[in-house]
Design an enzyme around this catalytic site. Structure first.
Site, PDB file in Angstrom:
ATOM      1  CB  THR A 180      -9.365   2.958   2.052  1.00  0.00           C
ATOM      2  OG1 THR A 180      -8.465   2.118   2.054  1.00  0.00           O
ATOM      3  CG2 THR A 180     -10.510   2.517   2.882  1.00  0.00           C
ATOM      4  CG  HIS A 197      -2.188   6.100  -2.494  1.00  0.00           C
ATOM      5  ND1 HIS A 197      -3.618   5.796  -2.526  1.00  0.00           N
ATOM      6  CD2 HIS A 197      -1.517   5.077  -2.372  1.00  0.00           C
ATOM      7  CE1 HIS A 197      -3.662   4.701  -2.366  1.00  0.00           C
ATOM      8  NE2 HIS A 197      -2.574   4.000  -2.338  1.00  0.00           N
ATOM      9  NE  ARG A 216      -7.806  -1.859   4.169  1.00  0.00           N
ATOM     10  CZ  ARG A 216      -6.512  -1.367   3.893  1.00  0.00           C
ATOM     11  NH1 ARG A 216      -6.037  -0.234   4.116  1.00  0.00           N
ATOM     12  NH2 ARG A 216      -5.541  -2.482   3.497  1.00  0.00           N
ATOM     13  N   GLY A 268      -7.231   7.615   5.694  1.00  0.00           N
ATOM     14  CA  GLY A 268      -8.731   8.094   6.084  1.00  0.00           C
ATOM     15  C   GLY A 268      -9.274   6.952   6.852  1.00  0.00           C
ATOM     16  CG  ASP A 288       0.814   1.580  -1.082  1.00  0.00           C
ATOM     17  OD1 ASP A 288      -0.100   2.116  -1.896  1.00  0.00           O
ATOM     18  OD2 ASP A 288       0.518   0.916  -0.167  1.00  0.00           O
ATOM     19  CG  HIS A 302      -5.765  -3.236  -2.293  1.00  0.00           C
ATOM     20  ND1 HIS A 302      -4.598  -2.496  -1.561  1.00  0.00           N
ATOM     21  CD2 HIS A 302      -6.315  -4.085  -1.358  1.00  0.00           C
ATOM     22  CE1 HIS A 302      -4.793  -2.857  -0.052  1.00  0.00           C
ATOM     23  NE2 HIS A 302      -5.880  -3.664  -0.273  1.00  0.00           N
ATOM     24  CB  SER A 362      -2.756   5.104   5.168  1.00  0.00           C
ATOM     25  OG  SER A 362      -3.758   3.971   4.395  1.00  0.00           O
ATOM     26  CG  HIS A 419      -0.513  -4.050  -1.904  1.00  0.00           C
ATOM     27  ND1 HIS A 419       0.338  -3.059  -2.494  1.00  0.00           N
ATOM     28  CD2 HIS A 419      -1.703  -3.353  -1.965  1.00  0.00           C
ATOM     29  CE1 HIS A 419      -0.297  -1.838  -2.497  1.00  0.00           C
ATOM     30  NE2 HIS A 419      -1.496  -1.965  -2.209  1.00  0.00           N
TER      31      HIS A 419
END
Length: 395
Positions: free
Chosen positions: A109, A73, A173, A79, A293, A205, A297, A234
């Site tokens: 996200t 990222h 999400r 966020g 990753d 993801h 977050s 993941h």
């Protein structure tokens, strides 16, 4: 008489190292860089007098292909808890200090306050600082946000775009895409990439939802899409998903990506543990990759899906888990390198120029000490990290 040209301005670079893994061990101990590529490999290479060569003496270090992190990222993730929980951008120094020469930037996200245009600008900024950087178009949601308004155009006309990602499935999400939507997005990515001469990977993801890898199983079973077109990441989020990932890889001869989670609750779900488990289940090492990753977050949610806290992921765990695989003899160095170099180059379609130390390949080289800790990182023949220096950014 003209003054001698400064070493750092010379056109060629000669690395003199202790050992070279290409990833297989070589008899050579010298690497010559020219015009950003590897021009020669040999033992005690002799350079004609008068050639503009910078010599780097590193006989105590081992040269390996610079690492590739396919899931970063770069503009910051997060966020999920509001604007105050947006993660920071990553720096070129943080990338290169871990021996990483190439990154692929992703949106997660949040594709509202951060856009594909922001991501492209950051990728180009990292390139200006010496890092080899690419990006995925899209984000968690469907329809995927793009630069040009069309997936195929992004892939065809934007050189830095090498695929789609990270599209979220089996996650609260995600946009809960229907199966036909998944199939259409992957198909569009494939065709756009073909028009551009790219592989066009679709980077998925995986959340901890009950559907797991079922959307990708159906994609490969019910359509003509080849397994190399998609890579789930993941897959070590929980034990059942990791077991499903092993079966998926074996059934479809497919690739799976393990995340070196900073917050792995159990050792068998760490990057080290997950790779070890996949290998024990018979998944070929060539089908496994690892990513960080980084700067994404690490959110926590309660049983109702409400946000309760967050941490920021780093990339140190990726290197630590990889080092542990070698130190504990799960894999020899030459095979372990594939997890964060050669295998990654192949799944991304960059294997013609990255992931190996060979004549004609990009001069992307990491120098490791006896503890497998990166000491210098070269990208396109230029040193972008040197542990002996004090500055916090590439020269």
């Amino acid at each position: 008489m003209r003054p001698a040209e400064p070493q750092e301005n010379r056109l060629l670079t000669l690395l003199r190292v202790g050992r070279i893994y290409a990833p297989e061990p070589l008899e050579a101990n010298d690497i010559l860089f020219a015009d950003g590529r590897i021009a020669a490999l040999g033992r005690d290479l002799e350079i004609p007098a008068g050639w503009p060569v910078r010599v780097v003496e590193a006989r105590h270090l081992t040269a390996v292909p610079a690492f590739i992190d396919q899931h970063v990222h770069v503009t910051g993730g997060g966020g999920e808890g509001g604007c105050g929980t947006r993660c920071p951008e990553i720096t070129a120094y943080e990338i290169a200090s871990m021996g990483i020469g190439t990154v692929v930037g992703v949106l997660g996200t949040d594709s509202i306050s951060r856009s594909p245009a922001d991501l492209l600008a950051k990728v180009r900024g990292l390139r200006a600082e010496g890092i080899s950087a690419f990006m995925y178009t899209g984000a968690y949601r469907v329809p995927p946000p793009t630069l040009t308004g069309d997936l195929q155009r992004d892939l065809a006309w934007i050189p830095e775009v090498i695929g789609l990602g990270e599209l979220a499935i089996s996650d609260h999400r995600s946009s809960q895409p229907r199966q036909d939507e998944v199939e259409r997005i992957v198909s569009d990515t494939r065709v756009g990439a073909m028009l551009a001469g790219k592989l066009g990977i679709c980077h998925f993801h995986l959340g901890d939802g009950k559907r797991g890898l079922e959307p990708l199983r159906r994609l490969l079973s019910e359509t003509e899409i080849p397994a190399e077109q998609v890579i789930p990441t993941h897959v070590n989020r929980h034990r059942d998903l990791l077991e499903e990932a092993a079966d998926y890889a074996l059934t479809f001869d497919a690739n799976v990506d393990v995340t070196a989670f900073d917050d792995a609750d159990e050792d068998d779900l760490s990057g080290f543990g997950a790779v070890s488990r996949l290998l024990r289940r018979g998944v070929p090492v060539e089908r496994i990759t690892m990513s960080s990753d980084c700067n994404g977050s690490l959110p926590e949610f309660d049983d109702r899906g409400a946000y309760i806290g967050m941490r920021v992921a780093g990339n140190t765990t990726l290197i630590a888990d990889w080092q542990r695989l070698v130190r504990e003899e799960v894999l020899p160095l030459e095979q372990a390198l594939g997890l964060i170099s050669g295998n990654v180059a192949r799944v991304l379609g960059l294997h013609a120029s990255k992931g190996r130390l060979a004549i004609g390949f990009d001069a992307d080289v990491t120098l490791l000490d006896s503890e497998l800790q990166p000491q210098q990182t070269f990208v396109a023949g230029k040193c972008v990290y040197d542990a002996s220096r004090t500055e916090r950014s590439p020269p």
